[in-house]
Enzyme design. Structure first.
Site, PDB file in Angstrom:
ATOM      1  N   GLU A 384     -13.416   2.037   8.168  1.00 18.30           N
ATOM      2  CA  GLU A 384     -13.128   1.153   7.026  1.00 18.30           C
ATOM      3  C   GLU A 384     -12.089   0.114   7.421  1.00 18.30           C
ATOM      4  O   GLU A 384     -11.111   0.447   8.099  1.00 18.30           O
ATOM      5  CB  GLU A 384     -12.562   1.940   5.830  1.00 18.30           C
TER       6      GLU A 384
HETATM    7  P1  P53 Z   1      -9.441   0.853  -3.096  1.00 21.86           P
HETATM    8  C1  P53 Z   1      -5.416   5.107   0.384  1.00 21.86           C
HETATM    9  C2  P53 Z   1      -4.979   4.251   1.369  1.00 21.86           C
HETATM   10  C3  P53 Z   1      -5.881   3.493   2.068  1.00 21.86           C
HETATM   11  C4  P53 Z   1      -7.240   3.567   1.755  1.00 21.86           C
HETATM   12  O1  P53 Z   1      -9.345   1.402  -1.595  1.00 21.86           O
HETATM   13  C5  P53 Z   1      -7.667   4.432   0.769  1.00 21.86           C
HETATM   14  C6  P53 Z   1      -6.763   5.202   0.087  1.00 21.86           C
HETATM   15  C7  P53 Z   1      -7.208   6.113  -0.992  1.00 21.86           C
HETATM   16  O2  P53 Z   1      -7.525   5.464  -2.170  1.00 21.86           O
HETATM   17  O3  P53 Z   1      -8.950   4.613   0.431  1.00 21.86           O
HETATM   18  C8  P53 Z   1     -10.018   4.084   1.139  1.00 21.86           C
HETATM   19  O4  P53 Z   1     -10.862   0.930  -3.496  1.00 21.86           O
HETATM   20  C9  P53 Z   1     -11.199   4.884   0.671  1.00 21.86           C
HETATM   21  C10 P53 Z   1     -12.238   4.086  -0.069  1.00 21.86           C
HETATM   22  C11 P53 Z   1     -11.557   3.005  -0.869  1.00 21.86           C
HETATM   23  C12 P53 Z   1     -10.893   2.053   0.095  1.00 21.86           C
HETATM   24  O5  P53 Z   1      -9.970   2.727   0.922  1.00 21.86           O
HETATM   25  O6  P53 Z   1      -8.575   1.754  -3.868  1.00 21.86           O
HETATM   26  O7  P53 Z   1     -11.806   5.627   1.703  1.00 21.86           O
HETATM   27  O8  P53 Z   1     -12.998   4.961  -0.862  1.00 21.86           O
HETATM   28  O9  P53 Z   1     -12.399   2.327  -1.735  1.00 21.86           O
HETATM   29  C13 P53 Z   1     -10.177   0.912  -0.603  1.00 21.86           C
HETATM   30  O10 P53 Z   1      -8.944  -0.539  -3.027  1.00 21.86           O
END
Ligand code: P53
Length: 483
Positions: A384
């Protein structure tokens, strides 16, 4: 001025998603509710300090939100309706030139009411169809077995990771999907961001040592269970020669705030406990000395079963994946903090941050890739990376998202630098190829996609897909490797 980057021919470029953020169809074909679908949307006044229902832990609150009560809206029950539109979406990924799609399987489609029943045929059929479609479109698949996706029936039964019933249910689910789908899915990740629970509670510990200690203790014990379950999945999957099982860590690269040795040491300790500890256990199959020392100092006791050490030792992960969105800083005296979804990090005066306070640091990605390669010598995959922004369709039915093009291009450049450094990176899935519901804030408005989805925070809209400028840019990048 364009610049041509170098990447290996077989580098796996693609996009990452999670079932509870895209599928919708929460009550279709036998599916029941999952934990994430119990969290209502709340209007956001202060984006930097917001994480909507992430801290909903009390059972009563969940029970209150089972029904779609007046005034409450549950975005993850609707997602972006990938359940019905997956063919269109996968075709768009293929058209962009992607080679891999990362997704997760909703436990509640496979075992809607508990693990003593027969698996739900309609649920299995849905995923088989998605995988077939990926194959048809020439996309490899990476599956996260559990991406923040506990079934509500587990909450209702009051089960925790320490309970055998939950452990056995997880393994039954994991083994089943591997048996069913190994011919389609080459890469498996048993848990998304396995470090998150413990990292977040540990950071609270430094704020309020006494009252948080019990939670920290519980989260390291939950984590230990997940380490062992992951190792059991790795062991099980060995019977299929063509598949590989890796880890997924929310990487927390951090720099010392300055060259004061006190701060450098503090940063090392921070990185040990926020990131290396997890990889160390999963790669080396044992708890490192610095963690044992920390546990001892805080009185944290890990309840191990006699066979756990052997299982961990014999079943290391086969590749490393991590999410990388930002970096932070550390100083012994505290200093100014920023926060990404509960992961607190010191501010860095040299970096700009997104509206949610996430500090953008492409060079930090090269740094992280080098760190991990030097320490583990395992193939690396960025599962990611991306940027969330408030966006609207313009008059031409597109979004001129130059900031995303800039963000992605700069990160790609640093990946190619790391590859030149000799790091074995075999792929990259951006978060996200298409707008999804935010994991932490439940918003649709926090958009990461190359493709715009016409839903607002309350699920008003057609759900139609529109290519942003970054989609065309990425498509061109995959052909030319030019940024
Ligand atoms: P959203 C914490 C720190 C970094 C990434 O996040 C994280 C988290 C936990 O929320 O999550 C990842 O949508 C996760 C995805 C998520 C994405 O980062 O809160 O694996 O499911 O959507 C972005 O902005």
């Amino acid at each position: 001025m364009t610049k041509k980057l170098e990447f290996p021919q077989n580098f796996l470029w693609g996009g990452a998603t999670a079932a509870n953020q895209i599928e919708g169809a929460y009550n279709v074909d036998g599916k029941t509710l999952s934990l994430m679908e119990m969290i209502p949307f709340r209007e956001i006044s202060d984006r930097k300090n917001h994480s909507s229902g992430a801290h909903l832990t009390n059972k009563q609150t969940f029970a209150d939100s089972i029904e779609n009560k007046a005034g409450l809206h549950f975005p993850k029950r609707f997602g972006i309706d990938f359940y019905h539109r997956y063919k269109e979406d996968i075709a768009l990924f293929k058209e962009a030139g992607m080679k891999i799609f990362r997704m997760s399987i909703a436990w509640t489609r496979i075992f809607p009411n508990g693990s003593n029943e027969e698996p739900n045929k309609a649920g299995l059929e849905f995923y088989r169809n998605v995988f077939k479609e990926c194959k048809k479109q020439g996309l490899e698949v990476m599956v996260t077995i559990n991406h923040f996706d506990l079934p509500y029936w587990i909450i209702e039964k009051n089960l925790n990771w320490k309970d055998n019933e939950l452990q056995n249910s997880y393994l039954k689910f994991a083994f089943l999907v591997i048996d069913e789908f190994n011919e389609y899915v080459k890469y498996w990740l048993p848990f998304n961001e396995i470090n998150l629970g413990a990292v977040i509670t540990t950071s609270l510990l430094s704020e309020n040592k006494n009252s948080m200690l019990q939670n920290v203790l519980a989260s390291y014990n939950d984590l230990h269970v997940q380490f062992v379950l992951q190792a059991k999945v790795i062991q099980y999957a060995k019977k299929y020669k063509d598949i590989k099982v890796g880890c997924m860590v929310a990487d927390s690269t951090s720099y010392p705030i300055d060259c004061n040795p006190e701060n450098v040491m503090e940063n090392l300790k921070m990185e040990q406990m926020k990131k290396f500890f997890y990889y160390d256990v999963m790669v080396n199959g044992e708890y490192p000395g610095y963690a044992l020392r920390m546990f001892k100092e805080y009185g944290i006791k890990i309840n191990k079963n006699p066979e756990d050490d052997k299982i961990l030792k014999e079943n290391p992960i086969q590749f490393i994946t991590f999410s990388y969105y930002m970096s932070g800083t550390t100083s012994k005296s505290g200093g100014e903090l920023t926060e990404a979804n509960g992961l607190k990090a010191g501010k860095n005066p040299f970096l700009k941050a997104t509206e949610w306070g996430w500090q953008i640091d492409p060079i930090g990605l090269r740094y992280t890739l080098n760190q991990l390669w030097d320490r583990y010598h395992l193939p690396l995959f960025i599962s990611e990376n991306g940027i969330g922004v408030l966006e609207k369709l313009d008059a031409n039915n597109t979004v001129e998202d130059n900031y995303r093009i800039d963000y992605l291009g700069k990160h790609f450049e640093q990946i190619s630098e790391a590859i030149k450094d000799g790091v074995d990176v075999f792929g990259y899935t951006m978060w996200t190829p298409i707008d999804v519901v935010s994991a932490s804030t439940n918003e649709m408005s926090k958009r990461y996609g190359l493709i715009f989805v016409d839903y607002d925070d309350y699920h008003n809209g057609t759900g139609n897909r529109f290519k942003k400028k970054s989609y065309n840019w990425f498509k061109n990048f995959l052909k030319t490797k030019e940024i």
